[in-house]
Design a protein around this motif. Structure first.
Motif, PDB file in Angstrom:
ATOM      1  N   GLN A   1      -1.199  -0.408 -10.092  1.00 31.80           N
ATOM      2  CA  GLN A   1      -2.501   0.148  -9.742  1.00 31.80           C
ATOM      3  C   GLN A   1      -2.335   1.611  -9.387  1.00 31.80           C
ATOM      4  O   GLN A   1      -1.218   2.095  -9.251  1.00 31.80           O
ATOM      5  CB  GLN A   1      -3.151  -0.617  -8.596  1.00 31.80           C
ATOM      6  CG  GLN A   1      -2.443  -0.498  -7.265  1.00 31.80           C
ATOM      7  CD  GLN A   1      -3.121  -1.349  -6.195  1.00 31.80           C
ATOM      8  OE1 GLN A   1      -2.903  -2.547  -6.096  1.00 31.80           O
ATOM      9  NE2 GLN A   1      -3.956  -0.711  -5.395  1.00 31.80           N
ATOM     10  N   ASP A   2      -3.471   2.276  -9.229  1.00 33.12           N
ATOM     11  CA  ASP A   2      -3.452   3.709  -8.925  1.00 33.12           C
ATOM     12  C   ASP A   2      -3.556   3.940  -7.424  1.00 33.12           C
ATOM     13  O   ASP A   2      -4.341   3.287  -6.727  1.00 33.12           O
ATOM     14  CB  ASP A   2      -4.629   4.413  -9.606  1.00 33.12           C
ATOM     15  CG  ASP A   2      -4.374   4.675 -11.069  1.00 33.12           C
ATOM     16  OD1 ASP A   2      -5.278   4.431 -11.873  1.00 33.12           O
ATOM     17  OD2 ASP A   2      -3.257   5.123 -11.398  1.00 33.12           O
ATOM     18  N   TYR A   3      -2.768   4.901  -6.958  1.00 32.46           N
ATOM     19  CA  TYR A   3      -2.845   5.369  -5.583  1.00 32.46           C
ATOM     20  C   TYR A   3      -3.113   6.868  -5.619  1.00 32.46           C
ATOM     21  O   TYR A   3      -2.604   7.579  -6.502  1.00 32.46           O
ATOM     22  CB  TYR A   3      -1.542   5.086  -4.840  1.00 32.46           C
ATOM     23  CG  TYR A   3      -1.163   3.622  -4.809  1.00 32.46           C
ATOM     24  CD1 TYR A   3      -0.320   3.073  -5.767  1.00 32.46           C
ATOM     25  CD2 TYR A   3      -1.674   2.786  -3.819  1.00 32.46           C
ATOM     26  CE1 TYR A   3       0.020   1.737  -5.744  1.00 32.46           C
ATOM     27  CE2 TYR A   3      -1.327   1.435  -3.781  1.00 32.46           C
ATOM     28  CZ  TYR A   3      -0.487   0.921  -4.764  1.00 32.46           C
ATOM     29  OH  TYR A   3      -0.162  -0.412  -4.725  1.00 32.46           O
ATOM     30  N   TRP A   4      -3.872   7.341  -4.613  1.00 31.47           N
ATOM     31  CA  TRP A   4      -4.269   8.746  -4.580  1.00 31.47           C
ATOM     32  C   TRP A   4      -3.974   9.375  -3.228  1.00 31.47           C
ATOM     33  O   TRP A   4      -4.097   8.731  -2.187  1.00 31.47           O
ATOM     34  CB  TRP A   4      -5.779   8.864  -4.856  1.00 31.47           C
ATOM     35  CG  TRP A   4      -6.169   8.456  -6.235  1.00 31.47           C
ATOM     36  CD1 TRP A   4      -6.565   7.213  -6.641  1.00 31.47           C
ATOM     37  CD2 TRP A   4      -6.183   9.286  -7.397  1.00 31.47           C
ATOM     38  NE1 TRP A   4      -6.824   7.221  -7.986  1.00 31.47           N
ATOM     39  CE2 TRP A   4      -6.608   8.482  -8.479  1.00 31.47           C
ATOM     40  CE3 TRP A   4      -5.882  10.624  -7.643  1.00 31.47           C
ATOM     41  CZ2 TRP A   4      -6.745   8.971  -9.786  1.00 31.47           C
ATOM     42  CZ3 TRP A   4      -6.012  11.117  -8.933  1.00 31.47           C
ATOM     43  CH2 TRP A   4      -6.439  10.298  -9.981  1.00 31.47           C
TER      44      TRP A   4
ATOM     45  N   ASN B   1      -1.251  11.493  -7.789  1.00 35.17           N
ATOM     46  CA  ASN B   1      -1.530  10.123  -8.217  1.00 35.17           C
ATOM     47  C   ASN B   1      -0.209   9.406  -8.476  1.00 35.17           C
ATOM     48  O   ASN B   1       0.690   9.959  -9.096  1.00 35.17           O
ATOM     49  CB  ASN B   1      -2.391  10.146  -9.475  1.00 35.17           C
ATOM     50  CG  ASN B   1      -2.476   8.801 -10.164  1.00 35.17           C
ATOM     51  OD1 ASN B   1      -1.677   8.484 -11.043  1.00 35.17           O
ATOM     52  ND2 ASN B   1      -3.441   7.999  -9.759  1.00 35.17           N
TER      53      ASN B   1
ATOM     54  N   TYR C   1       7.398   4.459 -10.025  1.00 38.45           N
ATOM     55  CA  TYR C   1       6.053   4.978 -10.238  1.00 38.45           C
ATOM     56  C   TYR C   1       6.040   6.034 -11.323  1.00 38.45           C
ATOM     57  O   TYR C   1       6.951   6.869 -11.410  1.00 38.45           O
ATOM     58  CB  TYR C   1       5.501   5.630  -8.973  1.00 38.45           C
ATOM     59  CG  TYR C   1       5.470   4.789  -7.737  1.00 38.45           C
ATOM     60  CD1 TYR C   1       5.605   5.380  -6.491  1.00 38.45           C
ATOM     61  CD2 TYR C   1       5.286   3.418  -7.790  1.00 38.45           C
ATOM     62  CE1 TYR C   1       5.574   4.628  -5.340  1.00 38.45           C
ATOM     63  CE2 TYR C   1       5.263   2.660  -6.635  1.00 38.45           C
ATOM     64  CZ  TYR C   1       5.407   3.267  -5.415  1.00 38.45           C
ATOM     65  OH  TYR C   1       5.381   2.519  -4.277  1.00 38.45           O
TER      66      TYR C   1
ATOM     67  N   GLN D   1       0.839  -1.189   0.000  1.00 39.72           N
ATOM     68  CA  GLN D   1       0.000   0.000   0.000  1.00 39.72           C
ATOM     69  C   GLN D   1       0.879   1.246   0.000  1.00 39.72           C
ATOM     70  O   GLN D   1       1.783   1.362   0.826  1.00 39.72           O
ATOM     71  CB  GLN D   1      -0.900   0.001   1.237  1.00 39.72           C
ATOM     72  CG  GLN D   1      -1.933   1.112   1.264  1.00 39.72           C
ATOM     73  CD  GLN D   1      -3.037   0.909   0.254  1.00 39.72           C
ATOM     74  OE1 GLN D   1      -3.184  -0.184  -0.269  1.00 39.72           O
ATOM     75  NE2 GLN D   1      -3.787   1.945  -0.027  1.00 39.72           N
TER      76      GLN D   1
ATOM     77  N   GLN E   1       1.177   5.306   0.410  1.00 43.35           N
ATOM     78  CA  GLN E   1       0.510   6.486   0.950  1.00 43.35           C
ATOM     79  C   GLN E   1       1.112   7.734   0.320  1.00 43.35           C
ATOM     80  O   GLN E   1       2.341   7.851   0.224  1.00 43.35           O
ATOM     81  CB  GLN E   1       0.660   6.532   2.465  1.00 43.35           C
ATOM     82  CG  GLN E   1      -0.108   5.424   3.176  1.00 43.35           C
ATOM     83  CD  GLN E   1      -0.061   5.548   4.685  1.00 43.35           C
ATOM     84  OE1 GLN E   1       0.904   6.048   5.236  1.00 43.35           O
ATOM     85  NE2 GLN E   1      -1.115   5.093   5.352  1.00 43.35           N
TER      86      GLN E   1
END
Length: 114
Positions: free
Chosen positions: A101-104, A96, A32, A1, A3
């Motif tokens: 996958q996308d993280y916000w 972003n 990223y 995950q 952050q």
């Protein structure tokens, strides 16, 4: 995950500047693609700028020549330098990160007003 924590928003007069920062957790930040989106009241979220893992930037036509996206992999941080701000730049700006996958982030308010 992953952050993401944005900072640097605020109130600025037309023609002014702000620099947004996005600090990311983890140890693969360099992999990223990082982007900034914005969402104005009553409008859809739109892409403002993106920078690839290798440092290639791209911009929405509305901000070309005024905004600069950059990244510092040693600090796990992406930036958005915003110059010559206009009232229509007023929005919540979101960071972003994309890698499988996308993280916000939670968003930071930018208000351009006299």
């Amino acid at each position: 995950q992953v952050q993401l924590v944005e900072s640097g928003g605020g109130l600025v007069q037309p023609g002014g500047s702000l620099r947004l920062s996005c600090a990311a957790s983890g140890n693969i930040f360099r992999l990223y693609a990082m982007a900034w989106y914005r969402q104005a009241p009553g409008k859809q979220r739109e892409l403002v700028a993106i920078i690839t893992s290798t440092g290639t930037p791209n911009y929405a036509d509305s901000v070309k020549g005024r905004f600069t996206i950059s990244r510092d992999n040693a600090k796990n941080t992406a930036y958005l330098q915003m110059n010559s701000l206009k009232p229509e730049d007023t929005a919540v700006y979101y960071c972003n990160a994309r890698y499988s996958q996308d993280y916000w982030g939670q968003g930071t308010q930018v208000t351009v007003s006299s």
